[in-house]
Write a protein that holds these residues in place. Structure first.
Motif, PDB file in Angstrom:
ATOM      1  N   LEU A  95      33.342 108.869  91.476  1.00  0.00           N
ATOM      2  CA  LEU A  95      32.938 107.752  91.281  1.00  0.00           C
ATOM      3  C   LEU A  95      31.751 107.047  91.424  1.00  0.00           C
ATOM      4  CD1 LEU A  95      36.341 106.122  93.623  1.00  0.00           C
ATOM      5  CD2 LEU A  95      35.182 105.825  90.666  1.00  0.00           C
ATOM      6  N   GLU A  96      30.837 107.975  92.495  1.00  0.00           N
ATOM      7  CA  GLU A  96      29.478 108.049  92.422  1.00  0.00           C
ATOM      8  C   GLU A  96      29.054 109.465  93.672  1.00  0.00           C
ATOM      9  OE1 GLU A  96      28.766 105.111  96.808  1.00  0.00           O
ATOM     10  OE2 GLU A  96      29.728 104.284  95.321  1.00  0.00           O
ATOM     11  N   PRO A  97      28.426 109.963  93.567  1.00  0.00           N
ATOM     12  CA  PRO A  97      27.989 110.971  94.460  1.00  0.00           C
ATOM     13  C   PRO A  97      27.701 110.799  95.578  1.00  0.00           C
ATOM     14  CG  PRO A  97      25.732 110.322  93.127  1.00  0.00           C
ATOM     15  CD  PRO A  97      26.954 109.722  92.630  1.00  0.00           C
ATOM     16  N   LEU A  98      28.080 112.394  96.740  1.00  0.00           N
ATOM     17  CA  LEU A  98      27.871 111.996  98.037  1.00  0.00           C
ATOM     18  C   LEU A  98      27.091 112.882  98.693  1.00  0.00           C
ATOM     19  CD1 LEU A  98      31.861 111.729  98.749  1.00  0.00           C
ATOM     20  CD2 LEU A  98      29.917 109.817  98.753  1.00  0.00           C
ATOM     21  N   ASN A  99      26.985 114.831  97.710  1.00  0.00           N
ATOM     22  CA  ASN A  99      26.514 115.675  98.224  1.00  0.00           C
ATOM     23  C   ASN A  99      25.980 116.483  97.952  1.00  0.00           C
ATOM     24  OD1 ASN A  99      24.529 116.872 100.473  1.00  0.00           O
ATOM     25  ND2 ASN A  99      26.111 118.245 100.184  1.00  0.00           N
ATOM     26  N   PRO A 100      24.293 116.329  96.625  1.00  0.00           N
ATOM     27  CA  PRO A 100      23.387 114.839  97.133  1.00  0.00           C
ATOM     28  C   PRO A 100      23.242 113.641  96.510  1.00  0.00           C
ATOM     29  CG  PRO A 100      22.242 116.768  94.891  1.00  0.00           C
ATOM     30  CD  PRO A 100      23.950 116.686  95.466  1.00  0.00           C
ATOM     31  N   ALA A 101      23.431 112.599  97.346  1.00  0.00           N
ATOM     32  CA  ALA A 101      23.772 111.177  97.642  1.00  0.00           C
ATOM     33  C   ALA A 101      22.475 110.217  95.855  1.00  0.00           C
ATOM     34  CB  ALA A 101      24.208 110.769  98.430  1.00  0.00           C
ATOM     35  N   ASP A 102      21.660 111.487  95.382  1.00  0.00           N
ATOM     36  CA  ASP A 102      21.140 110.856  94.992  1.00  0.00           C
ATOM     37  C   ASP A 102      21.730 111.161  93.546  1.00  0.00           C
ATOM     38  OD1 ASP A 102      17.610 109.621  94.167  1.00  0.00           O
ATOM     39  OD2 ASP A 102      19.020 111.214  92.549  1.00  0.00           O
ATOM     40  N   TYR A 103      22.043 110.086  92.080  1.00  0.00           N
ATOM     41  CA  TYR A 103      21.987 109.709  91.176  1.00  0.00           C
ATOM     42  C   TYR A 103      21.617 111.641  90.417  1.00  0.00           C
ATOM     43  CZ  TYR A 103      25.663 106.363  91.426  1.00  0.00           C
ATOM     44  OH  TYR A 103      26.570 105.391  91.504  1.00  0.00           O
ATOM     45  N   ASN A 104      19.643 111.524  90.494  1.00  0.00           N
ATOM     46  CA  ASN A 104      19.120 112.302  89.414  1.00  0.00           C
ATOM     47  C   ASN A 104      19.914 113.666  90.010  1.00  0.00           C
ATOM     48  OD1 ASN A 104      18.276 110.627  87.890  1.00  0.00           O
ATOM     49  ND2 ASN A 104      17.059 109.954  89.547  1.00  0.00           N
ATOM     50  N   LEU A 105      19.697 114.390  91.176  1.00  0.00           N
ATOM     51  CA  LEU A 105      20.080 114.869  91.845  1.00  0.00           C
ATOM     52  C   LEU A 105      21.445 115.733  91.868  1.00  0.00           C
ATOM     53  CD1 LEU A 105      17.752 114.647  95.276  1.00  0.00           C
ATOM     54  CD2 LEU A 105      17.033 115.744  93.718  1.00  0.00           C
ATOM     55  N   ALA A 106      22.456 114.457  92.174  1.00  0.00           N
ATOM     56  CA  ALA A 106      23.388 114.810  91.653  1.00  0.00           C
ATOM     57  C   ALA A 106      23.977 115.402  90.411  1.00  0.00           C
ATOM     58  CB  ALA A 106      24.374 113.545  91.881  1.00  0.00           C
ATOM     59  N   PHE A 107      23.477 115.252  89.595  1.00  0.00           N
ATOM     60  CA  PHE A 107      23.668 115.753  88.122  1.00  0.00           C
ATOM     61  C   PHE A 107      22.066 116.992  87.660  1.00  0.00           C
ATOM     62  CE2 PHE A 107      24.058 111.174  86.937  1.00  0.00           C
ATOM     63  CZ  PHE A 107      25.643 111.141  87.020  1.00  0.00           C
ATOM     64  N   GLN A 108      21.533 117.156  88.734  1.00  0.00           N
ATOM     65  CA  GLN A 108      20.403 118.704  88.519  1.00  0.00           C
ATOM     66  C   GLN A 108      21.219 119.921  89.052  1.00  0.00           C
ATOM     67  OE1 GLN A 108      16.855 117.023  89.365  1.00  0.00           O
ATOM     68  NE2 GLN A 108      16.442 115.375  87.775  1.00  0.00           N
ATOM     69  N   ALA A 109      22.034 119.039  89.952  1.00  0.00           N
ATOM     70  CA  ALA A 109      22.479 119.947  91.015  1.00  0.00           C
ATOM     71  C   ALA A 109      23.339 121.432  90.364  1.00  0.00           C
ATOM     72  CB  ALA A 109      23.362 119.646  92.087  1.00  0.00           C
ATOM     73  N   GLN A 110      23.318 122.412  90.879  1.00  0.00           N
ATOM     74  CA  GLN A 110      23.438 123.802  90.065  1.00  0.00           C
ATOM     75  C   GLN A 110      24.204 124.096  91.602  1.00  0.00           C
ATOM     76  OE1 GLN A 110      20.130 125.833  88.752  1.00  0.00           O
ATOM     77  NE2 GLN A 110      20.883 125.661  87.297  1.00  0.00           N
ATOM     78  N   THR A 111      25.455 124.961  90.925  1.00  0.00           N
ATOM     79  CA  THR A 111      26.151 125.853  92.548  1.00  0.00           C
ATOM     80  C   THR A 111      27.292 124.432  92.417  1.00  0.00           C
ATOM     81  OG1 THR A 111      24.700 126.874  92.905  1.00  0.00           O
ATOM     82  CG2 THR A 111      26.450 126.777  94.246  1.00  0.00           C
ATOM     83  N   ARG A 112      26.832 124.074  92.679  1.00  0.00           N
ATOM     84  CA  ARG A 112      27.856 123.071  93.509  1.00  0.00           C
ATOM     85  C   ARG A 112      27.518 121.121  94.079  1.00  0.00           C
ATOM     86  NH1 ARG A 112      26.840 126.195  97.368  1.00  0.00           N
ATOM     87  NH2 ARG A 112      29.290 127.125  97.261  1.00  0.00           N
ATOM     88  N   SER A 113      28.227 120.390  93.364  1.00  0.00           N
ATOM     89  CA  SER A 113      28.041 118.815  94.039  1.00  0.00           C
ATOM     90  C   SER A 113      29.602 118.140  94.239  1.00  0.00           C
ATOM     91  CB  SER A 113      27.538 118.852  92.339  1.00  0.00           C
ATOM     92  OG  SER A 113      26.583 116.939  93.060  1.00  0.00           O
ATOM     93  N   SER A 114      29.271 117.348  95.533  1.00  0.00           N
ATOM     94  CA  SER A 114      30.069 116.766  95.939  1.00  0.00           C
ATOM     95  C   SER A 114      30.797 114.833  95.202  1.00  0.00           C
ATOM     96  CB  SER A 114      30.005 116.471  97.639  1.00  0.00           C
ATOM     97  OG  SER A 114      30.494 117.479  98.053  1.00  0.00           O
ATOM     98  N   TRP A 115      31.529 114.184  95.213  1.00  0.00           N
ATOM     99  CA  TRP A 115      32.091 113.133  94.513  1.00  0.00           C
ATOM    100  C   TRP A 115      32.980 113.077  95.231  1.00  0.00           C
ATOM    101  CZ3 TRP A 115      28.718 110.599  90.040  1.00  0.00           C
ATOM    102  CH2 TRP A 115      27.952 111.616  89.524  1.00  0.00           C
ATOM    103  N   LYS A 116      32.987 111.622  95.729  1.00  0.00           N
ATOM    104  CA  LYS A 116      34.010 110.826  95.932  1.00  0.00           C
ATOM    105  C   LYS A 116      34.583 109.798  94.935  1.00  0.00           C
ATOM    106  CE  LYS A 116      34.678 105.554  97.685  1.00  0.00           C
ATOM    107  NZ  LYS A 116      33.167 104.024  97.965  1.00  0.00           N
ATOM    108  N   CYS A 117      36.165 110.122  94.666  1.00  0.00           N
ATOM    109  CA  CYS A 117      36.155 110.105  93.326  1.00  0.00           C
ATOM    110  C   CYS A 117      38.088 109.823  93.627  1.00  0.00           C
ATOM    111  CB  CYS A 117      37.274 111.922  93.348  1.00  0.00           C
ATOM    112  SG  CYS A 117      35.191 112.774  92.785  1.00  0.00           S
ATOM    113  N   ILE A 118      38.629 109.048  92.476  1.00  0.00           N
ATOM    114  CA  ILE A 118      39.864 108.733  92.524  1.00  0.00           C
ATOM    115  C   ILE A 118      41.366 109.816  92.142  1.00  0.00           C
ATOM    116  CG2 ILE A 118      41.410 107.464  91.834  1.00  0.00           C
ATOM    117  CD1 ILE A 118      39.120 104.894  91.547  1.00  0.00           C
ATOM    118  N   VAL A 119      41.744 110.276  92.747  1.00  0.00           N
ATOM    119  CA  VAL A 119      42.536 111.637  92.031  1.00  0.00           C
ATOM    120  C   VAL A 119      44.079 110.925  92.154  1.00  0.00           C
ATOM    121  CG1 VAL A 119      43.571 113.625  93.044  1.00  0.00           C
ATOM    122  CG2 VAL A 119      41.376 113.339  94.040  1.00  0.00           C
ATOM    123  N   GLY A 120      44.242 111.088  90.839  1.00  0.00           N
ATOM    124  CA  GLY A 120      45.430 110.719  89.860  1.00  0.00           C
ATOM    125  C   GLY A 120      46.579 111.820  90.067  1.00  0.00           C
TER     126      GLY A 120
END
Length: 411
Positions: A95-120
């Motif tokens: 849904l949206e990035p949490l760490n890093p919270a900035d969209y650009n930084l989240a998409f550029q992240a390497q190694t790991r990225s945390s997101w708010k998600c819906i889980v089915g």
């Protein structure tokens, strides 16, 4: 807060959602787009009258010197399908990035990225790390997902991958699927990767397309420019909440989702100097433009948190500023703080009784019954929304995201 604004807020919150429904047969929902984007039908509503045309002819129905505002967000491949060793399928919807919270930084992240998600199929993923192999240029990668905690009714999921020479944006491109709307009742296909994206999309972040823009082609845009119609762009990342049905009887009991806006100083200066009509392309552009107005009002009135507009604030703030003054206030704020981009968040709900401060017209598709988008249409055209939708149903217009288009002008 004056009595008039208080009454306006209360009236809006007492609106009954059952008044904003209509019968939408399943066969009227467009499951796929037309082969040619700009050959969709175009309903034109001006001065209370309705006529129809083809979207290719849009420039013929808009006055020269108008400014059209487009949402240049880009849909991300936000649906990730994991399979456990048992064979159980777990779907994770970013849904949206949490760490890093900035969209650009989240998409550029390497190694790991945390997101708010819906889980089915959450019951099949109580603990443990999900894993997915994928391949790029003959090289094997592994994507992992670990559920950390609950966040606002969703879940924080930490993604990690190796080798680490890919960004998270590249990982999504390789592993994710385009999140087409649930009401299409089908799985996404390769063609959706292109067709569920506007031709002018630039900045990744949306989990739903600004669908009014799906009809535009480079040829249509060129014709608009050739007529002297100005083109401005901003970014609102569309959240999954755009599909959230209104389940409460009263609108006041419905909680709007938060959406993130980004607009540059040049665009705000241009809009603050505009002396002609402003036409929004899509409801997301409407929400952005109107929210920015109220954020400017907050600056003019020294109200806290000018970068955040809560759900009902637009009905409670002073109503007498024009949009040039409000936008100029944001420009001044940006210059004082040496900002080239204005980042903000909005929960605005636009419902009957709302006083539009910026837009004179709207290009939009046909929306679901009992939706906040239909409330916005009613706020713009009044009770004529019923006449417009009845005409569309009786004249073979296609509905919802991949459906036909309309140009709605305020009287």
């Amino acid at each position: 807060m004056t009595e008039s604004t208080e009454m306006k807020s209360l009236k809006a919150q007492q609106i009954q959602i059952k008044e904003f429904t209509y019968d939408l047969p399943e066969e009227r929902i467009a499951k796929y787009p037309l082969q040619n984007r700009d050959l969709s039908k175009l309903l034109i509503y001006k001065n209370g009258e309705i006529k129809e045309a083809v979207f290719q002819s849009l420039s013929q129905h808009i006055e020269a010197n108008c400014s059209m505002v487009f949402n240049n967000t880009k849909v991300i491949q936000a649906r990730l399908i994991f399979y456990k060793d048992t064979g159980a399928r777990v779907e994770i919807f970013c849904l949206e990035p949490l760490n890093p919270a900035d969209y650009n930084l989240a998409f550029q992240a390497q190694t790991r990225s945390s997101w708010k998600c819906i889980v089915g199929n959450l019951r099949k993923w109580k603990t443990g790390v999900l894993k997915m192999p994928f391949y790029v240029d003959g090289k094997t990668y592994h994507l992992r997902a670990e559920r950390l905690s609950q966040v606002d009714g969703a879940h924080e999921v930490q993604f990690s991958w190796d080798p680490i020479d890919l960004s998270f944006g590249e990982v999504l491109d390789q592993t994710g699927k385009i999140p087409i709307p649930p009401y299409l009742n089908r799985d996404s296909e390769d063609s959706d990767t292109i067709r569920y994206q506007t031709v002018y999309s630039k900045f990744e972040g949306s989990v739903a397309a600004p669908t009014a823009g799906l009809h535009f082609t480079e040829e249509v845009l060129a014709e608009l420019g050739g007529k002297g119609i100005f083109r401005e762009e901003l970014t609102l990342h569309v959240g999954a909440g755009t599909f959230k049905p209104v389940k409460a009887e009263n609108i006041g009991e419905h909680e709007m989702h938060t959406e993130h806006i980004q607009v540059d100083l040049k665009t705000l200066v241009s809009l603050s100097e505009c002396q002609h009509k402003i036409i929004a392309v899509g409801t997301t552009s409407v929400r952005s433009l109107e929210s920015l107005y109220w954020m400017g009002v907050k600056l003019l009135c020294n109200v806290e948190n000018p970068n955040l507009l809560k759900q009902w604030e637009a009905y409670q703030l002073p109503q007498f500023y024009n949009y040039q003054e409000a936008y100029q206030a944001i420009c001044k704020y940006m210059q004082q703080h040496e900002l080239s981009l204005f980042n903000a968040a909005t929960q605005i709900i636009i419902a009957p009784g709302y006083d539009f401060k910026v837009i004179s017209g709207l290009v939009t598709n046909f929306h679901q019954p009992k939706s906040t988008l239909l409330l916005l249409i009613s706020a713009l055209v009044g009770e004529d929304w019923k006449k417009i939708y009845q005409y569309a149903l009786q004249n073979d217009f296609r509905f919802l995201s991949y459906g036909d288009s309309s140009l709605l002008m305020r009287s």
